[in-house]
Design an enzyme around this catalytic site. Structure first.
Site, mmCIF file in Angstrom:
data_model
loop_
_atom_site.group_PDB
_atom_site.id
_atom_site.type_symbol
_atom_site.label_atom_id
_atom_site.label_comp_id
_atom_site.label_asym_id
_atom_site.label_seq_id
_atom_site.Cartn_x
_atom_site.Cartn_y
_atom_site.Cartn_z
ATOM 1 N N HIS A 169 -3.850 -5.604 0.660
ATOM 2 C CA HIS A 169 -3.358 -6.303 2.813
ATOM 3 C C HIS A 169 -4.143 -6.891 3.281
ATOM 4 O O HIS A 169 -5.186 -7.876 2.438
ATOM 5 C CB HIS A 169 -4.179 -5.195 4.062
ATOM 6 N N CYS A 222 1.092 -1.253 0.473
ATOM 7 C CA CYS A 222 0.340 0.168 -0.099
ATOM 8 C C CYS A 222 0.840 1.612 -0.454
ATOM 9 O O CYS A 222 1.993 2.027 -1.195
ATOM 10 C CB CYS A 222 -0.994 -0.276 1.095
#
Length: 485
Positions: free
Chosen positions: A427, A330
Protein backbone atom coordinates in the site's frame (compact mmCIF):
# COMPACT_ATOMS: atom_id res chain seq x y z
CA UNK A 1 3.26 21.15 31.75
CA UNK A 2 1.22 19.23 29.22
CA UNK A 3 -2.29 20.42 28.39
CA UNK A 4 -5.12 18.73 26.50
CA UNK A 5 -8.33 19.70 24.71
CA UNK A 6 -10.92 17.40 23.13
CA UNK A 7 -12.90 17.99 19.93
CA UNK A 8 -16.20 16.12 19.90
CA UNK A 9 -18.96 16.19 17.30
CA UNK A 10 -22.70 16.63 17.57
CA UNK A 11 -22.88 13.82 14.98
CA UNK A 12 -20.71 11.58 12.84
CA UNK A 13 -18.69 13.04 9.96
CA UNK A 14 -18.97 16.65 11.17
CA UNK A 15 -15.32 17.20 10.24
CA UNK A 16 -13.62 16.46 13.58
CA UNK A 17 -10.59 14.76 12.01
CA UNK A 18 -9.97 17.65 9.65
CA UNK A 19 -10.37 20.21 12.44
CA UNK A 20 -7.91 18.36 14.68
CA UNK A 21 -5.36 18.21 11.84
CA UNK A 22 -5.72 21.93 11.16
CA UNK A 23 -5.62 22.90 14.83
CA UNK A 24 -2.55 20.72 15.34
CA UNK A 25 -0.72 22.47 12.51
CA UNK A 26 -1.82 25.87 13.86
CA UNK A 27 -0.49 24.97 17.33
CA UNK A 28 2.80 23.73 15.88
CA UNK A 29 3.17 27.06 14.07
CA UNK A 30 2.92 28.67 17.52
CA UNK A 31 5.98 26.73 18.65
CA UNK A 32 4.16 24.02 20.60
CA UNK A 33 5.02 20.32 20.60
CA UNK A 34 1.73 18.68 19.72
CA UNK A 35 0.33 15.18 19.44
CA UNK A 36 -3.06 13.92 18.23
CA UNK A 37 -5.03 11.32 20.18
CA UNK A 38 -8.21 9.41 19.41
CA UNK A 39 -9.22 6.94 22.13
CA UNK A 40 -11.39 4.84 19.83
CA UNK A 41 -11.73 4.91 16.06
CA UNK A 42 -13.79 2.78 13.68
CA UNK A 43 -12.25 2.50 10.25
CA UNK A 44 -10.86 0.00 7.78
CA UNK A 45 -8.51 2.69 6.50
CA UNK A 46 -5.51 2.04 8.72
CA UNK A 47 -1.91 3.22 8.82
CA UNK A 48 1.11 1.23 9.92
CA UNK A 49 3.14 2.93 12.65
CA UNK A 50 6.87 3.12 13.24
CA UNK A 51 6.43 0.92 16.32
CA UNK A 52 4.93 -1.93 14.32
CA UNK A 53 1.20 -1.55 14.88
CA UNK A 54 -1.79 0.01 13.16
CA UNK A 55 -3.93 3.07 13.84
CA UNK A 56 -6.64 4.95 11.98
CA UNK A 57 -5.44 6.74 8.85
CA UNK A 58 -6.83 10.04 10.19
CA UNK A 59 -4.46 9.91 13.18
CA UNK A 60 -1.52 9.33 10.83
CA UNK A 61 -2.49 12.49 8.93
CA UNK A 62 -2.84 14.38 12.21
CA UNK A 63 0.61 13.14 13.24
CA UNK A 64 1.95 14.55 9.97
CA UNK A 65 0.29 17.86 10.81
CA UNK A 66 2.17 17.77 14.12
CA UNK A 67 5.47 16.91 12.44
CA UNK A 68 5.59 13.61 14.32
CA UNK A 69 5.85 9.96 13.32
CA UNK A 70 2.64 8.01 13.94
CA UNK A 71 2.71 5.63 16.92
CA UNK A 72 0.11 3.21 18.25
CA UNK A 73 -0.61 5.33 21.33
CA UNK A 74 -2.23 7.98 19.10
CA UNK A 75 -5.20 5.63 18.56
CA UNK A 76 -5.14 2.86 21.18
CA UNK A 77 -8.47 1.25 20.17
CA UNK A 78 -9.24 0.71 16.49
CA UNK A 79 -12.39 -1.13 15.40
CA UNK A 80 -12.23 -2.63 11.90
CA UNK A 81 -15.67 -3.74 10.67
CA UNK A 82 -15.69 -7.23 9.17
CA UNK A 83 -19.47 -7.63 8.81
CA UNK A 84 -22.65 -5.69 9.46
CA UNK A 85 -22.61 -6.70 13.14
CA UNK A 86 -19.00 -7.57 13.95
CA UNK A 87 -15.59 -5.93 14.01
CA UNK A 88 -11.97 -6.75 14.69
CA UNK A 89 -10.71 -5.02 17.83
CA UNK A 90 -7.15 -3.66 17.62
CA UNK A 91 -5.67 -2.49 20.92
CA UNK A 92 -2.44 -0.49 21.02
CA UNK A 93 -1.72 -1.53 17.46
CA UNK A 94 -2.32 -5.28 17.68
CA UNK A 95 -5.38 -7.44 17.05
CA UNK A 96 -7.08 -8.42 20.31
CA UNK A 97 -10.22 -10.22 19.16
CA UNK A 98 -13.24 -10.09 16.86
CA UNK A 99 -16.58 -9.33 18.51
CA UNK A 100 -20.18 -8.54 17.71
CA UNK A 101 -21.53 -5.12 18.70
CA UNK A 102 -23.26 -6.39 21.86
CA UNK A 103 -20.09 -8.18 22.97
CA UNK A 104 -18.06 -5.01 22.46
CA UNK A 105 -20.33 -3.13 24.88
CA UNK A 106 -19.17 -5.52 27.59
CA UNK A 107 -15.53 -5.30 26.48
CA UNK A 108 -15.29 -1.47 26.39
CA UNK A 109 -14.88 -0.80 30.11
CA UNK A 110 -11.92 -3.17 30.28
CA UNK A 111 -10.15 -1.11 27.61
CA UNK A 112 -10.24 2.23 29.44
CA UNK A 113 -7.00 1.54 31.41
CA UNK A 114 -5.19 0.84 28.12
CA UNK A 115 -6.60 4.02 26.60
CA UNK A 116 -5.48 6.13 29.56
CA UNK A 117 -2.08 4.43 29.53
CA UNK A 118 -1.57 5.45 25.90
CA UNK A 119 -2.82 8.98 26.56
CA UNK A 120 -0.41 9.55 29.44
CA UNK A 121 2.51 8.13 27.46
CA UNK A 122 1.81 10.66 24.71
CA UNK A 123 1.63 13.45 27.26
CA UNK A 124 5.15 12.71 28.48
CA UNK A 125 7.00 14.64 25.77
CA UNK A 126 4.58 17.18 24.28
CA UNK A 127 3.07 20.51 25.30
CA UNK A 128 -0.41 19.85 23.93
CA UNK A 129 -2.55 16.83 23.09
CA UNK A 130 -5.55 17.44 20.85
CA UNK A 131 -8.05 14.65 21.38
CA UNK A 132 -10.69 13.63 18.84
CA UNK A 133 -13.96 12.04 19.87
CA UNK A 134 -15.94 9.49 17.86
CA UNK A 135 -19.52 9.70 16.68
CA UNK A 136 -21.51 11.83 19.10
CA UNK A 137 -21.84 12.11 22.90
CA UNK A 138 -25.57 12.61 22.32
CA UNK A 139 -25.85 8.83 21.96
CA UNK A 140 -26.41 8.63 25.70
CA UNK A 141 -27.58 5.02 25.40
CA UNK A 142 -23.88 4.22 24.85
CA UNK A 143 -22.63 6.33 27.78
CA UNK A 144 -22.07 3.41 30.17
CA UNK A 145 -18.52 2.21 29.71
CA UNK A 146 -17.85 4.88 27.08
CA UNK A 147 -14.20 5.36 26.14
CA UNK A 148 -14.65 7.42 22.98
CA UNK A 149 -16.30 10.65 24.12
CA UNK A 150 -17.46 11.82 27.54
CA UNK A 151 -16.30 8.66 29.28
CA UNK A 152 -12.75 9.44 28.26
CA UNK A 153 -13.08 13.20 28.87
CA UNK A 154 -14.32 12.55 32.41
CA UNK A 155 -11.67 9.94 33.20
CA UNK A 156 -8.81 12.08 31.87
CA UNK A 157 -10.16 15.45 33.01
CA UNK A 158 -10.06 16.92 29.49
CA UNK A 159 -12.33 19.87 28.54
CA UNK A 160 -14.43 19.53 25.39
CA UNK A 161 -15.28 21.69 22.38
CA UNK A 162 -18.44 20.47 20.61
CA UNK A 163 -18.67 20.86 16.82
CA UNK A 164 -21.86 20.98 14.75
CA UNK A 165 -22.17 20.38 10.99
CA UNK A 166 -24.34 23.09 9.42
CA UNK A 167 -24.08 21.56 5.94
CA UNK A 168 -26.52 18.84 6.98
CA UNK A 169 -29.06 21.31 8.34
CA UNK A 170 -30.53 21.43 11.82
CA UNK A 171 -27.30 22.49 13.50
CA UNK A 172 -29.10 24.39 16.29
CA UNK A 173 -30.97 21.20 17.16
CA UNK A 174 -27.72 19.21 16.97
CA UNK A 175 -26.02 21.34 19.61
CA UNK A 176 -28.93 22.39 21.81
CA UNK A 177 -30.33 18.85 21.64
CA UNK A 178 -26.99 17.43 22.76
CA UNK A 179 -27.02 19.80 25.72
CA UNK A 180 -30.57 18.69 26.56
CA UNK A 181 -29.87 14.96 26.68
CA UNK A 182 -26.45 14.97 28.36
CA UNK A 183 -26.26 14.55 32.14
CA UNK A 184 -25.13 17.63 34.04
CA UNK A 185 -21.61 16.35 34.67
CA UNK A 186 -20.99 15.80 30.97
CA UNK A 187 -22.42 19.20 30.06
CA UNK A 188 -20.02 20.84 32.48
CA UNK A 189 -17.09 19.30 30.57
CA UNK A 190 -18.17 21.11 27.39
CA UNK A 191 -16.66 24.60 27.45
CA UNK A 192 -17.33 25.85 23.93
CA UNK A 193 -18.83 25.07 20.54
CA UNK A 194 -18.08 25.75 16.89
CA UNK A 195 -19.93 25.42 13.58
CA UNK A 196 -18.27 23.64 10.67
CA UNK A 197 -18.85 23.32 6.89
CA UNK A 198 -20.70 26.59 6.35
CA UNK A 199 -21.44 27.58 2.75
CA UNK A 200 -22.17 31.22 1.96
CA UNK A 201 -21.97 34.29 4.21
CA UNK A 202 -21.21 33.22 7.84
CA UNK A 203 -22.64 36.49 9.21
CA UNK A 204 -26.09 35.18 8.26
CA UNK A 205 -25.81 32.70 11.14
CA UNK A 206 -24.94 35.26 13.83
CA UNK A 207 -28.39 34.93 15.40
CA UNK A 208 -28.03 31.13 15.36
CA UNK A 209 -24.76 31.37 17.28
CA UNK A 210 -26.45 33.54 19.92
CA UNK A 211 -29.37 31.11 20.27
CA UNK A 212 -26.99 28.19 20.83
CA UNK A 213 -24.89 30.15 23.34
CA UNK A 214 -27.99 31.30 25.25
CA UNK A 215 -29.49 27.80 25.37
CA UNK A 216 -26.30 26.00 26.41
CA UNK A 217 -24.15 28.62 28.18
CA UNK A 218 -21.23 27.46 26.00
CA UNK A 219 -18.77 29.88 24.43
CA UNK A 220 -19.06 30.24 20.66
CA UNK A 221 -15.65 29.96 18.95
CA UNK A 222 -16.71 30.71 15.39
CA UNK A 223 -18.15 29.50 12.11
CA UNK A 224 -15.80 27.61 9.80
CA UNK A 225 -16.65 27.84 6.09
CA UNK A 226 -16.35 24.79 3.86
CA UNK A 227 -12.66 24.05 3.19
CA UNK A 228 -12.62 23.51 -0.57
CA UNK A 229 -9.19 21.85 -0.67
CA UNK A 230 -10.13 19.10 1.79
CA UNK A 231 -10.09 16.55 -1.06
CA UNK A 232 -6.32 17.05 -1.38
CA UNK A 233 -5.81 15.40 2.02
CA UNK A 234 -5.97 11.61 2.47
CA UNK A 235 -9.57 10.47 2.94
CA UNK A 236 -10.40 9.17 6.42
CA UNK A 237 -13.62 7.29 5.83
CA UNK A 238 -15.32 5.36 3.03
CA UNK A 239 -17.96 8.13 3.11
CA UNK A 240 -15.24 10.55 2.01
CA UNK A 241 -14.24 8.63 -1.11
CA UNK A 242 -15.46 10.37 -4.23
CA UNK A 243 -14.84 10.26 -7.94
CA UNK A 244 -12.43 12.98 -9.02
CA UNK A 245 -12.65 14.39 -12.55
CA UNK A 246 -9.23 15.25 -13.87
CA UNK A 247 -7.39 14.46 -17.08
CA UNK A 248 -7.68 11.80 -19.79
CA UNK A 249 -6.23 8.84 -17.84
CA UNK A 250 -9.32 7.08 -16.51
CA UNK A 251 -8.95 4.79 -13.49
CA UNK A 252 -12.03 2.82 -12.46
CA UNK A 253 -12.25 1.60 -8.86
CA UNK A 254 -14.98 -0.88 -7.86
CA UNK A 255 -16.30 0.20 -4.45
CA UNK A 256 -16.10 -2.97 -2.39
CA UNK A 257 -18.35 -3.47 0.63
CA UNK A 258 -15.36 -3.70 2.99
CA UNK A 259 -12.94 -1.51 1.07
CA UNK A 260 -9.79 -0.95 3.15
CA UNK A 261 -6.65 1.16 2.98
CA UNK A 262 -7.91 3.20 0.08
CA UNK A 263 -5.25 5.89 0.61
CA UNK A 264 -3.68 4.37 -2.52
CA UNK A 265 -6.21 6.43 -4.46
CA UNK A 266 -5.32 9.85 -3.02
CA UNK A 267 -2.09 10.51 -4.98
CA UNK A 268 -3.78 9.33 -8.18
CA UNK A 269 -6.75 11.67 -7.66
CA UNK A 270 -4.29 14.53 -7.07
CA UNK A 271 -2.51 13.90 -10.40
CA UNK A 272 -3.83 16.46 -12.96
CA UNK A 273 -3.85 13.99 -15.86
CA UNK A 274 -5.89 11.37 -13.95
CA UNK A 275 -9.64 10.94 -13.45
CA UNK A 276 -10.61 8.49 -10.70
CA UNK A 277 -14.08 7.00 -11.04
CA UNK A 278 -15.52 5.17 -8.04
CA UNK A 279 -17.96 2.53 -9.28
CA UNK A 280 -20.75 1.81 -6.77
CA UNK A 281 -22.72 -1.40 -6.52
CA UNK A 282 -25.26 -1.78 -9.30
CA UNK A 283 -23.18 -0.01 -11.94
CA UNK A 284 -20.99 -1.62 -14.57
CA UNK A 285 -17.26 -0.99 -14.74
CA UNK A 286 -16.83 1.67 -17.44
CA UNK A 287 -15.76 0.33 -20.81
CA UNK A 288 -13.40 3.24 -21.51
CA UNK A 289 -11.19 2.86 -18.42
CA UNK A 290 -7.43 2.74 -18.95
CA UNK A 291 -6.93 0.96 -15.63
CA UNK A 292 -9.19 -0.98 -13.28
CA UNK A 293 -7.73 -0.76 -9.79
CA UNK A 294 -9.11 -3.32 -7.31
CA UNK A 295 -8.35 -1.92 -3.83
CA UNK A 296 -7.78 -3.56 -0.48
CA UNK A 297 -10.52 -5.31 1.46
CA UNK A 298 -11.10 -6.17 5.11
CA UNK A 299 -13.07 -9.27 4.06
CA UNK A 300 -11.57 -10.51 0.81
CA UNK A 301 -13.73 -13.61 0.27
CA UNK A 302 -16.98 -11.78 1.03
CA UNK A 303 -15.98 -8.85 -1.18
CA UNK A 304 -15.06 -11.21 -4.02
CA UNK A 305 -18.58 -12.65 -3.84
CA UNK A 306 -19.92 -9.07 -3.88
CA UNK A 307 -17.69 -8.30 -6.89
CA UNK A 308 -19.27 -11.19 -8.80
CA UNK A 309 -22.79 -10.26 -7.69
CA UNK A 310 -22.38 -6.90 -9.47
CA UNK A 311 -21.25 -8.57 -12.70
CA UNK A 312 -17.89 -6.85 -12.34
CA UNK A 313 -16.10 -10.13 -13.04
CA UNK A 314 -17.60 -10.13 -16.55
CA UNK A 315 -16.80 -6.42 -16.99
CA UNK A 316 -13.20 -7.06 -15.92
CA UNK A 317 -12.77 -9.92 -18.38
CA UNK A 318 -14.07 -7.70 -21.19
CA UNK A 319 -11.72 -4.89 -20.08
CA UNK A 320 -8.73 -7.23 -20.25
CA UNK A 321 -9.84 -8.55 -23.62
CA UNK A 322 -9.83 -4.97 -24.93
CA UNK A 323 -6.23 -4.59 -23.79
CA UNK A 324 -6.95 -2.70 -20.58
CA UNK A 325 -4.65 -2.73 -17.56
CA UNK A 326 -5.55 -4.10 -14.11
CA UNK A 327 -3.88 -3.57 -10.75
CA UNK A 328 -4.89 -5.35 -7.56
CA UNK A 329 -3.53 -4.15 -4.23
CA UNK A 330 -3.63 -6.39 -1.15
CA UNK A 331 -7.15 -7.87 -1.10
CA UNK A 332 -7.54 -6.91 -4.75
CA UNK A 333 -4.33 -8.82 -5.51
CA UNK A 334 -5.72 -11.89 -3.76
CA UNK A 335 -8.96 -11.67 -5.76
CA UNK A 336 -7.11 -11.66 -9.10
CA UNK A 337 -5.59 -15.11 -8.44
CA UNK A 338 -6.84 -18.64 -9.07
CA UNK A 339 -8.18 -19.36 -5.58
CA UNK A 340 -8.37 -18.06 -2.02
CA UNK A 341 -8.38 -20.53 0.88
CA UNK A 342 -9.27 -19.69 4.48
CA UNK A 343 -8.85 -23.05 6.22
CA UNK A 344 -8.85 -21.57 9.74
CA UNK A 345 -11.93 -19.42 9.24
CA UNK A 346 -10.07 -16.17 9.89
CA UNK A 347 -12.46 -14.05 7.81
CA UNK A 348 -15.56 -16.11 8.61
CA UNK A 349 -16.51 -19.77 8.19
CA UNK A 350 -13.63 -21.91 6.89
CA UNK A 351 -13.91 -21.85 3.12
CA UNK A 352 -12.19 -21.86 -0.24
CA UNK A 353 -13.30 -19.86 -3.25
CA UNK A 354 -12.23 -19.56 -6.87
CA UNK A 355 -10.53 -16.28 -7.67
CA UNK A 356 -11.03 -14.15 -10.77
CA UNK A 357 -8.31 -16.14 -12.49
CA UNK A 358 -6.39 -13.33 -14.16
CA UNK A 359 -3.15 -14.05 -12.27
CA UNK A 360 -1.67 -17.50 -11.89
CA UNK A 361 -1.30 -17.28 -8.11
CA UNK A 362 -3.21 -18.59 -5.11
CA UNK A 363 -3.66 -17.27 -1.58
CA UNK A 364 -3.93 -19.03 1.77
CA UNK A 365 -5.12 -16.95 4.73
CA UNK A 366 -2.84 -17.24 7.77
CA UNK A 367 -3.53 -16.16 11.37
CA UNK A 368 -0.52 -13.86 11.64
CA UNK A 369 -1.10 -10.38 10.22
CA UNK A 370 1.84 -8.75 8.46
CA UNK A 371 2.27 -5.15 9.63
CA UNK A 372 5.36 -3.39 8.37
CA UNK A 373 6.67 -0.20 6.83
CA UNK A 374 8.53 -1.15 3.69
CA UNK A 375 11.12 0.35 1.38
CA UNK A 376 10.82 -0.98 -2.15
CA UNK A 377 12.16 -0.54 -5.65
CA UNK A 378 10.16 -0.58 -8.88
CA UNK A 379 12.09 -3.08 -10.96
CA UNK A 380 11.23 -1.59 -14.36
CA UNK A 381 12.91 1.75 -13.63
CA UNK A 382 14.78 1.38 -10.34
CA UNK A 383 12.63 4.11 -8.78
CA UNK A 384 12.35 3.96 -4.97
CA UNK A 385 8.97 3.37 -3.34
CA UNK A 386 8.05 3.64 0.34
CA UNK A 387 4.85 2.00 1.51
CA UNK A 388 3.39 -0.41 4.02
CA UNK A 389 2.03 -3.92 4.22
CA UNK A 390 -1.03 -4.73 6.31
CA UNK A 391 -2.53 -8.09 5.44
CA UNK A 392 -3.18 -11.68 6.36
CA UNK A 393 -2.54 -14.35 3.77
CA UNK A 394 0.37 -15.58 1.69
CA UNK A 395 0.24 -15.54 -2.09
CA UNK A 396 2.35 -17.69 -4.40
CA UNK A 397 2.29 -19.18 -7.87
CA UNK A 398 3.96 -19.08 -11.30
CA UNK A 399 3.15 -15.42 -11.98
CA UNK A 400 5.27 -14.34 -9.00
CA UNK A 401 8.21 -15.08 -11.33
CA UNK A 402 7.18 -11.79 -12.96
CA UNK A 403 7.73 -9.91 -9.70
CA UNK A 404 7.75 -6.18 -10.38
CA UNK A 405 8.88 -4.90 -6.99
CA UNK A 406 11.82 -5.54 -4.71
CA UNK A 407 10.72 -5.20 -1.08
CA UNK A 408 13.66 -4.96 1.29
CA UNK A 409 15.68 -7.04 -1.15
CA UNK A 410 13.09 -9.73 -1.88
CA UNK A 411 11.03 -10.02 -5.09
CA UNK A 412 7.38 -9.13 -4.61
CA UNK A 413 4.18 -8.89 -6.57
CA UNK A 414 3.02 -10.80 -9.62
CA UNK A 415 2.16 -10.01 -13.23
CA UNK A 416 0.50 -11.78 -16.13
CA UNK A 417 2.77 -12.84 -19.03
CA UNK A 418 1.84 -9.71 -21.02
CA UNK A 419 2.34 -7.48 -17.95
CA UNK A 420 -1.09 -5.88 -18.16
CA UNK A 421 -2.51 -7.53 -15.03
CA UNK A 422 -0.45 -6.85 -11.92
CA UNK A 423 -0.85 -7.29 -8.18
CA UNK A 424 1.05 -6.66 -4.96
CA UNK A 425 0.62 -6.29 -1.21
CA UNK A 426 2.29 -2.87 -0.95
CA UNK A 427 0.00 0.00 0.00
CA UNK A 428 0.99 3.63 -0.42
CA UNK A 429 3.21 3.07 -3.45
CA UNK A 430 1.55 5.80 -5.55
CA UNK A 431 2.72 8.45 -3.08
CA UNK A 432 6.19 7.95 -4.64
CA UNK A 433 6.25 10.60 -7.38
CA UNK A 434 8.69 8.94 -9.79
CA UNK A 435 6.99 5.55 -9.52
CA UNK A 436 3.56 7.09 -10.03
CA UNK A 437 4.70 8.81 -13.22
CA UNK A 438 6.44 5.67 -14.50
CA UNK A 439 3.44 3.43 -13.79
CA UNK A 440 0.96 5.80 -15.44
CA UNK A 441 3.25 5.99 -18.47
CA UNK A 442 2.61 2.24 -18.90
CA UNK A 443 -0.95 3.19 -19.75
CA UNK A 444 0.35 5.03 -22.80
CA UNK A 445 0.14 8.58 -21.45
CA UNK A 446 2.78 10.87 -20.00
CA UNK A 447 2.08 12.76 -16.78
CA UNK A 448 3.50 15.92 -15.25
CA UNK A 449 5.91 15.32 -12.40
CA UNK A 450 4.27 16.47 -9.16
CA UNK A 451 5.36 16.39 -5.51
CA UNK A 452 2.45 14.74 -3.72
CA UNK A 453 4.01 15.03 -0.26
CA UNK A 454 4.64 18.74 -0.70
CA UNK A 455 1.04 19.26 -1.82
CA UNK A 456 -0.28 17.53 1.32
CA UNK A 457 1.97 19.70 3.51
CA UNK A 458 0.83 22.85 1.71
CA UNK A 459 -2.81 21.83 2.17
CA UNK A 460 -2.29 21.30 5.90
CA UNK A 461 -0.81 24.79 6.11
CA UNK A 462 -3.76 26.18 4.15
CA UNK A 463 -6.16 24.37 6.49
CA UNK A 464 -4.45 25.86 9.54
CA UNK A 465 -4.68 29.34 8.01
CA UNK A 466 -8.34 28.75 7.17
CA UNK A 467 -9.10 27.89 10.82
CA UNK A 468 -7.07 30.84 12.09
CA UNK A 469 -9.12 33.16 9.90
CA UNK A 470 -12.55 31.88 10.92
CA UNK A 471 -12.13 30.26 14.34
CA UNK A 472 -10.89 31.81 17.58
CA UNK A 473 -7.91 29.46 17.76
CA UNK A 474 -6.31 31.37 20.64
CA UNK A 475 -9.45 31.04 22.76
CA UNK A 476 -9.70 27.35 21.92
CA UNK A 477 -6.09 26.70 22.92
CA UNK A 478 -6.61 28.69 26.13
CA UNK A 479 -9.37 26.24 27.05
CA UNK A 480 -6.88 23.35 27.14
CA UNK A 481 -6.41 22.11 30.68
CA UNK A 482 -3.32 20.67 32.42
CA UNK A 483 -3.19 16.90 32.35
CA UNK A 484 -3.40 15.36 35.80
CA UNK A 485 -0.80 12.68 36.49
Amino acid sequence: MTKAIMIQGAGSNVGKSMLVAGLARAAVRRGLRVSPFKPQNMSNNAAVTIDGGEIGRAQALQALACGRDPVVDMNPVLLKPESEIGAQVVVQGQRLTTVKAREYSALKPTLLPRVLESFHRLCADVDLVIVEGAGSPAEVNLRHGDIANMGFAEAAGVPVVLVGDIDRGGVIAQLVGTHAVLPQGDNELIKAFAINKFRGDPTLFADGMKIIADQTNWQGLGIVPWFTDAWKLPAEDVMDIASRKGGPIKIAVPQLNRIANFDDLDPLAATPEVSVEMVPAGRALPGDADLVLIPGSKSTIADLAHFRDQGWDLDLTAHIRRGGHVLGICGGYQMLGQRIADPDGIEGPASEIAGLGHLNVSTVMKPQKRLTLTDATYRATGDPVTGYEIHIGETDGPDTAQAWLDLDGRPAGAASPDGKVMGCYLHGLFAADAFRAAYLARLGREVTATDYGAEVEATLDALASHLEEHLDVEALLDLAAPVAR
